[in-house]
Design a protein around this motif. Structure first.
Motif, mmCIF file in Angstrom:
data_model
loop_
_atom_site.group_PDB
_atom_site.id
_atom_site.type_symbol
_atom_site.label_atom_id
_atom_site.label_comp_id
_atom_site.label_asym_id
_atom_site.label_seq_id
_atom_site.Cartn_x
_atom_site.Cartn_y
_atom_site.Cartn_z
ATOM 1 N N ALA A 43 41.193 -0.811 -83.957
ATOM 2 C CA ALA A 43 41.529 -2.232 -83.948
ATOM 3 C C ALA A 43 41.319 -2.833 -85.324
ATOM 4 N N VAL A 44 42.251 -3.685 -85.731
ATOM 5 C CA VAL A 44 42.178 -4.306 -87.057
ATOM 6 C C VAL A 44 41.569 -5.695 -87.001
ATOM 7 N N GLY A 45 41.467 -6.292 -85.793
ATOM 8 C CA GLY A 45 40.882 -7.617 -85.681
ATOM 9 C C GLY A 45 41.933 -8.709 -85.721
ATOM 10 N N LEU A 46 41.587 -9.838 -85.153
ATOM 11 C CA LEU A 46 42.541 -10.943 -85.056
ATOM 12 C C LEU A 46 42.817 -11.579 -86.419
ATOM 13 N N THR A 47 41.830 -11.575 -87.286
ATOM 14 C CA THR A 47 42.031 -12.209 -88.598
ATOM 15 C C THR A 47 43.095 -11.480 -89.399
ATOM 16 N N GLU A 48 43.021 -10.156 -89.410
ATOM 17 C CA GLU A 48 44.021 -9.380 -90.148
ATOM 18 C C GLU A 48 45.370 -9.403 -89.445
ATOM 19 N N ALA A 49 45.373 -9.409 -88.111
ATOM 20 C CA ALA A 49 46.643 -9.418 -87.376
ATOM 21 C C ALA A 49 47.403 -10.718 -87.587
ATOM 22 N N ASN A 50 46.682 -11.824 -87.721
ATOM 23 C CA ASN A 50 47.323 -13.130 -87.916
ATOM 24 C C ASN A 50 47.242 -13.586 -89.366
ATOM 25 N N SER A 55 60.318 -4.029 -84.866
ATOM 26 C CA SER A 55 60.164 -2.799 -85.648
ATOM 27 C C SER A 55 59.488 -1.712 -84.816
ATOM 28 N N ASP A 56 58.208 -1.843 -84.578
ATOM 29 C CA ASP A 56 57.482 -0.791 -83.857
ATOM 30 C C ASP A 56 57.747 -0.813 -82.352
ATOM 31 N N TYR A 57 57.970 -1.981 -81.769
ATOM 32 C CA TYR A 57 58.092 -2.106 -80.312
ATOM 33 C C TYR A 57 59.496 -2.549 -79.897
ATOM 34 N N VAL A 58 60.494 -2.176 -80.668
ATOM 35 C CA VAL A 58 61.845 -2.594 -80.323
ATOM 36 C C VAL A 58 62.320 -1.943 -79.025
ATOM 37 N N LEU A 59 61.880 -0.676 -78.755
ATOM 38 C CA LEU A 59 62.281 -0.018 -77.508
ATOM 39 C C LEU A 59 61.695 -0.736 -76.297
ATOM 40 N N ILE A 60 60.439 -1.125 -76.406
ATOM 41 C CA ILE A 60 59.804 -1.849 -75.295
ATOM 42 C C ILE A 60 60.469 -3.209 -75.115
ATOM 43 N N PHE A 61 60.859 -3.829 -76.218
ATOM 44 C CA PHE A 61 61.559 -5.114 -76.135
ATOM 45 C C PHE A 61 62.882 -4.971 -75.391
ATOM 46 N N GLU A 62 63.627 -3.911 -75.683
ATOM 47 C CA GLU A 62 64.887 -3.679 -74.983
ATOM 48 C C GLU A 62 64.645 -3.335 -73.521
ATOM 49 N N ALA A 63 63.572 -2.592 -73.235
ATOM 50 C CA ALA A 63 63.257 -2.273 -71.836
ATOM 51 C C ALA A 63 62.917 -3.535 -71.049
ATOM 52 N N THR A 64 62.222 -4.484 -71.703
ATOM 53 C CA THR A 64 61.928 -5.757 -71.036
ATOM 54 C C THR A 64 63.209 -6.529 -70.743
ATOM 55 N N ALA A 65 64.145 -6.498 -71.686
ATOM 56 C CA ALA A 65 65.430 -7.153 -71.447
ATOM 57 C C ALA A 65 66.162 -6.513 -70.272
ATOM 58 N N ALA A 66 66.078 -5.161 -70.187
ATOM 59 C CA ALA A 66 66.703 -4.473 -69.049
ATOM 60 C C ALA A 66 66.041 -4.878 -67.734
ATOM 61 N N LEU A 67 64.734 -5.090 -67.753
ATOM 62 C CA LEU A 67 64.038 -5.521 -66.538
ATOM 63 C C LEU A 67 64.525 -6.905 -66.094
ATOM 64 N N LEU A 68 64.744 -7.805 -67.042
ATOM 65 C CA LEU A 68 65.238 -9.132 -66.682
ATOM 66 C C LEU A 68 66.636 -9.053 -66.084
ATOM 67 N N ILE A 78 53.240 -16.223 -85.441
ATOM 68 C CA ILE A 78 54.652 -16.065 -85.084
ATOM 69 C C ILE A 78 55.318 -15.027 -85.984
ATOM 70 N N GLU A 79 55.027 -15.044 -87.301
ATOM 71 C CA GLU A 79 55.629 -14.076 -88.211
ATOM 72 C C GLU A 79 55.172 -12.660 -87.893
ATOM 73 N N GLY A 80 53.892 -12.506 -87.573
ATOM 74 C CA GLY A 80 53.389 -11.179 -87.227
ATOM 75 C C GLY A 80 54.001 -10.640 -85.944
ATOM 76 N N ILE A 81 54.196 -11.497 -84.950
ATOM 77 C CA ILE A 81 54.831 -11.061 -83.699
ATOM 78 C C ILE A 81 56.266 -10.634 -83.955
ATOM 79 N N ALA A 82 56.992 -11.391 -84.777
ATOM 80 C CA ALA A 82 58.387 -11.046 -85.055
ATOM 81 C C ALA A 82 58.485 -9.714 -85.784
ATOM 82 N N ALA A 83 57.601 -9.467 -86.749
ATOM 83 C CA ALA A 83 57.651 -8.213 -87.502
ATOM 84 C C ALA A 83 57.354 -7.005 -86.617
ATOM 85 N N ILE A 84 56.393 -7.127 -85.722
ATOM 86 C CA ILE A 84 56.037 -5.994 -84.864
ATOM 87 C C ILE A 84 57.056 -5.814 -83.745
ATOM 88 N N LEU A 85 57.556 -6.932 -83.203
ATOM 89 C CA LEU A 85 58.438 -6.862 -82.038
ATOM 90 C C LEU A 85 59.753 -6.170 -82.363
#
Length: 270
Positions: free
Chosen positions: A105-112, A126-139, A117-124
């Motif tokens: 764990a890197v901690g909340l200070t480093e994560a934010n 890039s690293d978790y794009v497959l999970i993001f698409e799977a969530t869209a498929a669930l909807l 909002i910028e950190g969520i967009a960068a991770i969403l």
């Protein structure tokens, strides 16, 4: 949150399951707030709990699905298709969980550090794009599931206006039912009470415009009979004096005004 999630799986009524799912979403939003993620907290409350869950409840209340409808196959072959898709989805989840690596764990200070909002967009995206698409498929799957629940297989062709008119004519010929809707109480009358019958074009009362219960009780009133009462109320409101019709009638009969109210004094003549 865990108890509510288990309740979603084991309750028997769909409305109760939707309400418990709302509890899960609100609890998840509270976890986001504790983890200093205000954007996810707001999105979870506004989008999921406030919009999507209310849409689910609206569909359930509109359609009226209960536990007995869940065993009815409204679309041919949808159970087999749902089973195959469920197995494939479980396999995708198993593969995805097997490739998850646990990093320190890197901690909340480093994560934010660059902003939440910028950190969520960068991770969403890039690293978790497959999970993001799977969530869209669930909807999308949830939307299709709502369509399946709302589907009702028609056993006969939809009745046209000509068919409905023919049914009304047949009911009139067989049972004497009205072809047109019943007249509303008080139509073309001088009073709007429910016990005042409507008037037909010839001026006679319409017997079908008043409930049969009021007719059986003998409480049905006629608008023309109440004309004198209406005139009296109007005179009282306008401050005009009462007419002298009763005085003239008493004079014609040889009585003076007020004789009818005098007590009988042993047969004395007034």
């Amino acid at each position: 949150m865990v108890l509510a999630a288990l309740g979603v799986l084991f309750v028997r009524k769909a409305v109760h399951a939707a309400l418990l799912l709302a509890v899960v979403m609100i609890s998840l939003a509270c976890l986001y707030a504790v983890l200093e993620a205000p954007f996810l907290f707001a999105v979870q409350i506004i989008v999921y709990t406030g919009a999507i869950m209310m849409l689910f409840l609206f569909v359930l209340m509109l359609v009226g699905v209960d536990s007995s409808d869940s065993v009815v196959e409204t679309i041919r072959g949808h159970r087999v298709t749902a089973t195959v898709l469920g197995v494939l989805f479980a396999a995708v989840l198993a593969i995805g969980l097997g490739q998850v690596g646990l990093a320190p764990a890197v901690g909340l200070t480093e994560a934010n550090a660059d902003g939440n909002i910028e950190g969520i967009a960068a991770i969403l995206f890039s690293d978790y794009v497959l999970i993001f698409e799977a969530t869209a498929a669930l909807l999308v799957t949830a939307a299709l599931g709502a369509m399946v629940l709302a589907h009702r297989e028609r056993t006969e062709p939809k009745a046209t206006q000509a068919d409905l008119a023919a049914r009304r004519m047949k009911a009139y010929a067989d049972r004497g039912e009205n072809i047109t809707p019943l007249p509303a109480p008080g139509v073309y009358a001088r009073h709007n009470a429910v016990d005042t019958p409507a008037l037909l074009p010839d001026g006679s009362p319409a017997p079908t415009s008043v409930s049969r219960v009021l007719t059986a009780r003998g409480t049905v009133r006629s608008a023309p009979d109440m004309a004198d009462d209406i005139d009296a109320v109007r005179r009282q409101m306008s401050g005009r004096p009462e007419p002298e019709a009763d005085t003239s009638r008493a004079a014609v009969q040889g009585e003076t005004p007020g004789d009818s109210q005098r007590p009988d004094r042993g047969g004395e003549q007034a």
